[in-house]
Design a protein around this motif. Structure first.
Motif, PDB file in Angstrom:
ATOM      1  N   VAL A  76       8.385 -12.580  -0.874  1.00 41.08           N
ATOM      2  CA  VAL A  76       9.437 -11.905  -1.639  1.00 41.08           C
ATOM      3  C   VAL A  76       8.809 -10.918  -2.610  1.00 41.08           C
ATOM      4  CG1 VAL A  76      11.233 -12.252  -3.364  1.00 41.08           C
ATOM      5  CG2 VAL A  76      11.118 -13.757  -1.390  1.00 41.08           C
ATOM      6  N   ALA A  77       7.709 -11.336  -3.258  1.00 40.35           N
ATOM      7  CA  ALA A  77       7.027 -10.423  -4.184  1.00 40.35           C
ATOM      8  C   ALA A  77       6.556  -9.178  -3.440  1.00 40.35           C
ATOM      9  CB  ALA A  77       5.842 -11.134  -4.833  1.00 40.35           C
ATOM     10  N   TYR A  78       5.992  -9.395  -2.254  1.00 36.02           N
ATOM     11  CA  TYR A  78       5.532  -8.271  -1.431  1.00 36.02           C
ATOM     12  C   TYR A  78       6.691  -7.319  -1.126  1.00 36.02           C
ATOM     13  CZ  TYR A  78       4.256  -6.086   3.059  1.00 36.02           C
ATOM     14  OH  TYR A  78       4.055  -5.215   4.088  1.00 36.02           O
ATOM     15  N   ALA A  79       7.841  -7.887  -0.751  1.00 37.22           N
ATOM     16  CA  ALA A  79       8.985  -7.061  -0.383  1.00 37.22           C
ATOM     17  C   ALA A  79       9.562  -6.341  -1.583  1.00 37.22           C
ATOM     18  CB  ALA A  79      10.053  -7.925   0.278  1.00 37.22           C
ATOM     19  N   LEU A  80       9.403  -6.922  -2.767  1.00 35.80           N
ATOM     20  CA  LEU A  80      10.010  -6.297  -3.948  1.00 35.80           C
ATOM     21  C   LEU A  80       9.067  -5.301  -4.611  1.00 35.80           C
ATOM     22  CD1 LEU A  80      11.925  -9.257  -5.619  1.00 35.80           C
ATOM     23  CD2 LEU A  80      12.817  -7.410  -4.214  1.00 35.80           C
ATOM     24  N   VAL A  81       7.767  -5.617  -4.627  1.00 40.74           N
ATOM     25  CA  VAL A  81       6.830  -4.806  -5.417  1.00 40.74           C
ATOM     26  C   VAL A  81       6.316  -3.604  -4.629  1.00 40.74           C
ATOM     27  CG1 VAL A  81       4.597  -4.818  -6.591  1.00 40.74           C
ATOM     28  CG2 VAL A  81       6.175  -6.749  -6.860  1.00 40.74           C
ATOM     29  N   VAL A  82       5.877  -3.848  -3.410  1.00 39.67           N
ATOM     30  CA  VAL A  82       5.235  -2.764  -2.661  1.00 39.67           C
ATOM     31  C   VAL A  82       6.144  -1.541  -2.484  1.00 39.67           C
ATOM     32  CG1 VAL A  82       4.188  -2.170  -0.443  1.00 39.67           C
ATOM     33  CG2 VAL A  82       3.626  -4.318  -1.554  1.00 39.67           C
ATOM     34  N   PRO A  83       7.438  -1.693  -2.220  1.00 44.90           N
ATOM     35  CA  PRO A  83       8.293  -0.510  -2.075  1.00 44.90           C
ATOM     36  C   PRO A  83       8.367   0.339  -3.348  1.00 44.90           C
ATOM     37  CG  PRO A  83       9.348  -2.395  -1.117  1.00 44.90           C
ATOM     38  CD  PRO A  83       8.156  -2.913  -1.843  1.00 44.90           C
ATOM     39  N   LEU A  84       7.943  -0.233  -4.498  1.00 46.44           N
ATOM     40  CA  LEU A  84       7.979   0.540  -5.741  1.00 46.44           C
ATOM     41  C   LEU A  84       6.820   1.538  -5.809  1.00 46.44           C
ATOM     42  CD1 LEU A  84       8.866  -2.296  -8.270  1.00 46.44           C
ATOM     43  CD2 LEU A  84      10.406  -0.668  -7.166  1.00 46.44           C
ATOM     44  N   LEU A  85       5.788   1.335  -4.966  1.00 50.42           N
ATOM     45  CA  LEU A  85       4.645   2.240  -4.972  1.00 50.42           C
ATOM     46  C   LEU A  85       5.117   3.651  -4.602  1.00 50.42           C
ATOM     47  CD1 LEU A  85       2.001   0.045  -3.120  1.00 50.42           C
ATOM     48  CD2 LEU A  85       2.257   0.399  -5.583  1.00 50.42           C
ATOM     49  N   PRO A  86       4.544   4.650  -5.261  1.00 56.40           N
ATOM     50  CA  PRO A  86       4.987   6.022  -4.985  1.00 56.40           C
ATOM     51  C   PRO A  86       4.401   6.544  -3.671  1.00 56.40           C
ATOM     52  CG  PRO A  86       3.280   6.025  -6.652  1.00 56.40           C
ATOM     53  CD  PRO A  86       3.535   4.600  -6.325  1.00 56.40           C
ATOM     54  N   VAL A  87       4.848   5.999  -2.563  1.00 57.57           N
ATOM     55  CA  VAL A  87       4.350   6.432  -1.260  1.00 57.57           C
ATOM     56  C   VAL A  87       5.542   6.888  -0.434  1.00 57.57           C
ATOM     57  CG1 VAL A  87       3.160   5.709   0.837  1.00 57.57           C
ATOM     58  CG2 VAL A  87       2.486   4.734  -1.366  1.00 57.57           C
ATOM     59  N   ASP A  88       5.404   8.021   0.207  1.00 55.98           N
ATOM     60  CA  ASP A  88       6.491   8.488   1.066  1.00 55.98           C
ATOM     61  C   ASP A  88       6.355   7.797   2.412  1.00 55.98           C
ATOM     62  OD1 ASP A  88       8.402   9.697   2.501  1.00 55.98           O
ATOM     63  OD2 ASP A  88       7.524  11.713   2.459  1.00 55.98           O
ATOM     64  N   HIS A 121      -5.626   0.825   5.223  1.00 50.82           N
ATOM     65  CA  HIS A 121      -4.308   0.513   5.784  1.00 50.82           C
ATOM     66  C   HIS A 121      -4.342  -0.927   6.280  1.00 50.82           C
ATOM     67  CE1 HIS A 121      -3.190   4.743   5.672  1.00 50.82           C
ATOM     68  NE2 HIS A 121      -4.362   5.036   6.231  1.00 50.82           N
ATOM     69  N   PRO A 122      -4.007  -1.882   5.400  1.00 50.29           N
ATOM     70  CA  PRO A 122      -4.188  -3.301   5.754  1.00 50.29           C
ATOM     71  C   PRO A 122      -3.465  -3.692   7.050  1.00 50.29           C
ATOM     72  CG  PRO A 122      -3.579  -3.068   3.447  1.00 50.29           C
ATOM     73  CD  PRO A 122      -3.456  -1.717   4.054  1.00 50.29           C
ATOM     74  N   ASP A 141       1.912   4.517   7.143  1.00 45.16           N
ATOM     75  CA  ASP A 141       1.226   3.269   6.777  1.00 45.16           C
ATOM     76  C   ASP A 141       2.152   2.078   6.966  1.00 45.16           C
ATOM     77  OD1 ASP A 141      -0.934   1.697   5.511  1.00 45.16           O
ATOM     78  OD2 ASP A 141       0.646   1.329   4.039  1.00 45.16           O
ATOM     79  N   LEU A 142       1.712   1.099   7.735  1.00 48.47           N
ATOM     80  CA  LEU A 142       2.582  -0.021   8.079  1.00 48.47           C
ATOM     81  C   LEU A 142       2.695  -1.050   6.969  1.00 48.47           C
ATOM     82  CD1 LEU A 142       1.762  -0.564  11.830  1.00 48.47           C
ATOM     83  CD2 LEU A 142       3.970  -0.023  10.840  1.00 48.47           C
ATOM     84  N   PHE A 143       1.678  -1.109   6.091  1.00 47.82           N
ATOM     85  CA  PHE A 143       1.748  -2.071   4.992  1.00 47.82           C
ATOM     86  C   PHE A 143       2.955  -1.750   4.106  1.00 47.82           C
ATOM     87  CE2 PHE A 143       0.452  -3.533   0.713  1.00 47.82           C
ATOM     88  CZ  PHE A 143       0.282  -4.875   1.014  1.00 47.82           C
ATOM     89  N   VAL A 144       3.115  -0.468   3.792  1.00 44.60           N
ATOM     90  CA  VAL A 144       4.222  -0.059   2.937  1.00 44.60           C
ATOM     91  C   VAL A 144       5.538  -0.088   3.708  1.00 44.60           C
ATOM     92  CG1 VAL A 144       5.082   1.766   1.449  1.00 44.60           C
ATOM     93  CG2 VAL A 144       2.636   1.355   1.613  1.00 44.60           C
TER      94      VAL A 144
END
Lengths: 282, 326, 517
Positions: free
Chosen positions: A35-47, A64-65, A74-77
């Motif tokens: 859940v943290a991954y789903a909530l935090v990573v999308p906040l990164l300024p990546v298009d 690119h993990p 990038d699939l991680f984001v």
């Protein structure tokens, strides 16, 4: 010590629980991380839609993990975005299904008689139609929106909760402890407060928890078939669909990332709930 | 004797109950078709009508000006009773023909898939139940539990990825090699992966429920009593443990069979298996409502009949079941 | 024995001699140097409270001890000239040679002794198939094998008083009494020279219990050795052979039934006569109909304040129905209930809470009578708290014999007997004017039951009217009056019986175990 006061907890079980891995804790931690991954990573300024063929189809690496897809995204984001959308859709769908089901079930149980009979017939009717089939039919018409997914999940899954709630209420009503409570002078409100409500609440939480992974599954399946969320909203289903196409060109990781997340969410959610809902009712 | 009669009554009741169900399902399809924001015109133009200009759209609307949906439904019903299900736009053929060609392949896939999963589930559950704390039991139950968390289409994709693309053992899709006639050998090799996918999606719940049942019935007073009467262990397993353990599994099977149908829809789509499920998805994508209605109704009927068969098995195995209450 | 001259009477005979048998489960000793002899022609009865090690002794003879138990001593089975030490014999010998062929075993709980998915006859034939000719039976002849298995089964069924029609049925279509007899038949199918029987009469009404006793004696008289484990004293007396009493794993008494069990009637409760005009919980012309039939015929019954009234009758006759009508939980179809002279209209939630609290009710199913998510303390205290009464759960629990450590447990963590006592405590906490107790001692051993009943009697002394539903004659002997429900075509009817001589089985007289005094 009297013969019938021997503790009923068998030593065998005690041994087993001592040695066993605390799966519940593992599942809860895993779910929290997801859940943290789903909530935090999308906040990164990546298009997430930026196409860069130069880095297309790279294997998982530190940069690119989860690797990149065929167009270099990038699939991680993207997976984090996908997980967020899928979880939201699933949660909304499951909650609506549980709410509708609880209302119908309680209505049937409390009204009884003809209302109950016809209500349960409708439930049987909806149940006889495979969920996915109904989902496909609904989605074929109302295609491509978040609301469709919520609607499809709610429309096909309220029946389980309705059955459960009705059965629970009826079971409470005929149980000996309810009869004993009546004999002990409980009022209707006290019966509801002390016996029916706690039992129902526990059941509903479990029902919701079990429905969420199922709803994630439905979302990804419908989207995978091209009937769910539109391609520009990268849900898990969209990513899986793209992954299947990429699989043919050997880029297995494009499929592995969303698939792994999907399985991890399902496993963690059901792990959190395992053992619940099987409490000793008898 | 009375049980046979009760089983017949059950059959009659279920089939009779299927009639209003079919009516409602088909009504729902037609009503949804009428409520569709992407109407018949866009259906005609294809799914991605966002790319179509307004002028083309106006022209098409003139051609396919819709009739009220209830009328359309009634025409469909009367036609269906006369054997005419309309014409499929995707199949470019009468729907009846499309369905008649595809239904047997779907049934072949489902029945073989179920048979394989039963054939694997029974011994697996038995082995795991006999040594409940053994490594094999942990591996089996843990593996099955993990497998149950994997959606059917993922299993299918992994099978394609590994067995077809990776190892090249089986073809990745279709009924036969392109252009080849549908011989038993051809169909057999092409059937393998879809069947494995269907079986893998049904195996976990089946084996886990059977295992739970067996673990429970392995040590019940009645099996213990049979052992104390000197009955050999294998016989205790087959005659006392298996039937009683199968009872709850069968009771669930009736409810799970619709999911088998749903699972086969996905498997057919992934393996381009020419069954009803594939047709259903194509029809939904192209909003080919005549085909959608027919294939939906048929798949619902398959699910109803499957559930009925499971319940009949239950009545046969467990004498305590009241066929009239099912 | 192999060359017996008269095949029809040549039952194989065998004896078992147990010497110095000690068994320990882990570190806990269960049996301590037990000696026991089973000889042909005799029913040997093993008595003792539950937990004394009776079932462990049987398991030791069966080769069915749990793997963590250690057994020392010998248990030699002698058949003809061959001897087997049952303790030392490998599991394989037990499975292939002993069970069902040399030793017939009727395990406890006849209600669950048959697999529900096949008919009785199929399971009996299966047991019969165990002793195929040619399979070594330690050289013992089997005179009956020559004739057909079906014929043999029919003969045996006839001897056991089993209706041939029962054989074709499935277990769920038979009553507890019928299954109890069939469980014995299943153990006797191959005419094993030794028969081990565990609690054959538990849960049976007196007629069925008597039939079982007769069947066991008949089998023994045919030259077989029979061991019966029981806590039913009537069965012990009817056996006629040696009785051994086991307590805490040791043999404490051995002899004839009279020597071990005694014949003394229990000390009757000397109760002051209850005033006939005392206020009462009464049923007036109560009838109950179910599904078109009459369950309960017109019934009049009064439980006066200060007395204990026993209600008995065969299982399924409608005792519990009458109990729930009197507890104001069910509206009778005709007639009415009166509490303290005032007519009660309606039942259950239609009555005001205070009215419902006047009659306490304890269910016969303790497992379902307590909400699974409450601790025993919560379950006992909640009704009283809602009624505005102060309550001390620990004291109440102590009264009914529950330790304070149990109060923090939930229903699935305690035994059925403990739950039963918690339910009684819960009903007592409300200090009701009348108490309706439905089979509240069914899961208790004799000692604990006596303690619980002492609490009930004390409540009656303090002015509570008690209706005690039970089919246990020993318990009913404590009542001031006993009424019996007898089944009839127009529903069950109530007939008064007098505690004591009238109530007893023809012979022997019912007594409490000495140890309860």
């Amino acid at each position: 010590m009297r013969s019938d006061t021997v503790p009923t907890v068998s030593p065998l079980r005690a041994v087993r629980t001592r040695r066993a891995v605390p799966w519940r804790a593992v599942a809860v931690t895993g779910l929290a991380l997801l859940v943290a991954y789903a909530l935090v990573v999308p906040l990164l300024p990546v298009d997430i839609d930026r196409v860069d063929y130069a880095t297309g189809a790279t294997r998982p690496s530190w940069g690119h993990p989860f690797g990149t897809d065929l167009t270099g995204r990038d699939l991680f984001v993207r997976s984090a975005h996908g997980l967020r959308i899928s979880l939201l859709a699933a949660l909304a769908g499951a909650t609506s299904a549980v709410v509708v089901g609880a209302l119908v079930g309680a209505g049937c149980a409390l009204a009884g008689g003809r209302v109950d009979r016809w209500g349960m017939r409708v439930v049987d009717g909806v149940n006889a139609v495979p969920h996915l089939l109904l989902g496909i039919v609904v989605a074929s018409v109302l295609r491509g929106s978040f609301l469709t997914i919520v609607l499809v999940v709610a429309a096909t899954h309220w029946t389980q909760t309705a059955r459960l709630v009705r059965a629970e209420l009826l079971a409470v009503g005929t149980s000996d402890y309810y009869r004993a409570a009546v004999a002990h002078g409980f009022t209707r409100r006290q019966l509801l407060r002390h016996h029916a409500a706690p039992r129902l609440a526990a059941q509903l939480v479990v029902a919701l928890g079990l429905l969420v992974p199922h709803a994630v599954w439905h979302e990804s399946t419908l989207t995978f078939l091209g009937l769910g969320l539109p391609p520009h909203a990268p849900s898990l289903g969209v990513l899986l669909d793209l992954g299947q196409q990429a699989l043919l060109s050997g880029a297995w990781w494009t499929l592995a990332a969303p698939a792994g997340l999907l399985v991890a969410v399902t496993v963690c959610l059901s792990g959190c709930l395992s053992g619940r809902g099987e409490e000793h009712h008898d | 004797m009375t049980r046979t009669v009760a089983a017949l009554r059950l059959t009659g009741r279920r089939l009779g109950w299927a009639v209003p169900l079919v009516v409602l399902v088909s009504l729902a399809v037609f009503a949804l078709a009428a409520a569709s924001p992407t109407d018949a015109a866009s259906a005609f133009l294809g799914a991605r009508d966002e790319f179509t200009g307004g002028t083309a759209r106006g022209g098409v609307e003139g051609i396919v000006a819709g009739t009220p949906w209830l009328d359309a439904w009634w025409r469909w019903v009367t036609g269906a009773l006369a054997g005419d299900l309309g014409t499929s736009t995707t199949g470019r053929a009468p729907v009846a023909t499309v369905v008649a060609v595809r239904l047997p392949w779907t049934l072949l896939l489902m029945v073989t898939g179920l048979a394989v999963s039963i054939a694997v589930a029974v011994p697996v559950a038995m082995l795991a139940a006999l040594r409940p704390h053994g490594a094999l039991a942990r591996l089996l139950t843990g593996g099955l539990w993990a497998l149950s968390a994997v959606p059917a289409f993922l299993v299918a994709l992994v099978l394609v990825g590994v067995l077809s693309l990776g190892l090249g053992w089986f073809p990745a899709g279709g009924l036969t090699d392109p252009g080849a006639p549908a011989t038993a050998a051809q169909v057999g090799t092409h059937l393998a992966l879809p069947v494995l996918a269907v079986a893998a999606s049904q195996l976990p719940w089946m084996a886990l429920h059977l295992h739970r049942g067996m673990a429970e019935h392995l040590r019940t007073p009645s099996t213990q009593a049979a052992r104390l009467r000197g009955v050999a262990e294998w016989r205790v397993m087959l005659r006392h443990v298996l039937p009683t353990a199968a009872v709850p599994t069968l009771a669930i099977a009736g409810a799970r069979l619709p999911e088998v149908v749903a699972g086969s829809v996905l498997v057919e789509e992934i393996f381009s298996w020419p069954g009803l499920g594939g047709a259903l998805v194509d029809a939904a994508l192209a909003q080919d409502f005549t085909l959608l209605a027919a294939s939906t109704v048929l798949l619902v009927l398959v699910a109803v009949v499957g559930g009925l068969l499971a319940d009949l098995c239950l009545v046969r195995i467990d004498p305590r079941t009241d066929a009239d209450a099912l | 024995m192999t060359d017996a001259p008269h095949p029809e009477i040549a039952h194989d005979s065998a004896s078992v001699s147990v010497r110095g048998l000690s068994v320990a489960h882990g570190d806990a000793p269960v049996l301590d140097r037990v000696d026991l002899d089973l000889v042909p022609g005799e029913v040997h009865v093993l008595l003792g409270p539950s937990g004394a090690g009776k079932s462990t002794l049987l398991s030791a003879l069966n080769g069915a001890l749990p793997s963590r138990s250690r057994a020392t001593g010998t248990a030699v089975l002698t058949v003809g000239r061959r001897k087997v030490d049952l303790l030392a014999a490998p599991a394989r010998t037990h499975r292939r040679v002993v069970r069902g062929r040399l030793i017939g075993i009727a395990p406890q709980g006849a209600g669950a002794a048959f697999t529900p998915t096949s008919t009785i006859v199929a399971q009996l034939r299966e047991a019969q198939g165990v002793a195929v000719p040619g399979r070594a039976r330690l050289g013992v002849a089997h005179p009956h094998r020559a004739s057909g298995g079906g014929r043999l089964l029919a003969d045996l069924a006839h001897t056991a008083g089993v209706d041939p029609a029962w054989l074709r049925r499935y277990p769920h279509q038979l009553s507890g009494g019928q299954l109890a007899r069939l469980n014995l038949v299943a153990a006797m199918v191959n005419h094993p020279p030794v028969l081990l029987v565990d609690e054959p009469t538990s849960g049976l009404d007196e007629d069925a219990a008597q039939a079982v006793g007769v069947l066991l004696s008949t089998y023994a008289r045919a030259g077989h050795s029979v061991l019966v484990v029981t806590h039913d004293l009537a069965l012990a007396r009817s056996g006629g052979g040696t009785v051994t009493r086991l307590e805490a794993g040791r043999v404490v008494a051995r002899g004839t039934a009279v020597e071990v069990v005694g014949r003394s009637a229990p000390a009757r409760r000397t109760a002051p006569p209850v005033d006939a005009d005392a206020p009462a919980l009464a049923a007036h012309g109560v009838r109950v109909l179910r599904g078109g039939g009459t369950v309960l015929g017109p019934t009049d019954l009064a439980v006066r304040a200060g007395e204990v009234v026993g209600l008995t009758g065969p299982s399924g006759v409608g005792k519990s129905t009458l109990a729930s009508v009197l507890a104001q939980l069910e509206v009778p179809d005709t007639g009415h209930v009166a509490v303290g002279g005032a007519r009660v209209d309606g039942a259950g939630l239609d009555l005001p809470p205070a009215q419902r609290r006047r009659v306490g009710w304890v269910s016969q199913h303790p497992r379902t009578a307590v909400d699974a998510r409450m601790t025993l303390r919560q379950a006992i205290e909640l009704p009283a708290r809602l009624a505005g009464l102060s309550v001390d759960a620990a004291a109440l629990a102590h009264d009914v014999g529950l330790g304070p450590e149990l109060l923090s447990r939930r229903p699935h963590q305690v035994s059925g007997g403990e739950l039963q006592r918690a339910c009684v405590a819960r009903a007592l906490a409300l200090r009701p004017e009348y108490l309706v107790l439905d089979e509240v001692t069914s899961m208790l051993d004799a000692d604990t039951a006596a303690d619980l009943l002492a609490v009930v009697v004390r409540a009656a002394r303090a002015g509570t009217g008690v209706l005690l539903v039970s089919h246990d004659l020993d318990i009913l002997s404590l009542c001031d009056r006993v009424l019996a429900l007898r089944g009839g075509d127009d529903g069950a009817v109530l007939v008064p019986v007098h505690p004591g001589p009238d109530l007893v089985r023809p012979d022997p007289a019912p007594t409490r175990e000495k140890s309860t005094r």
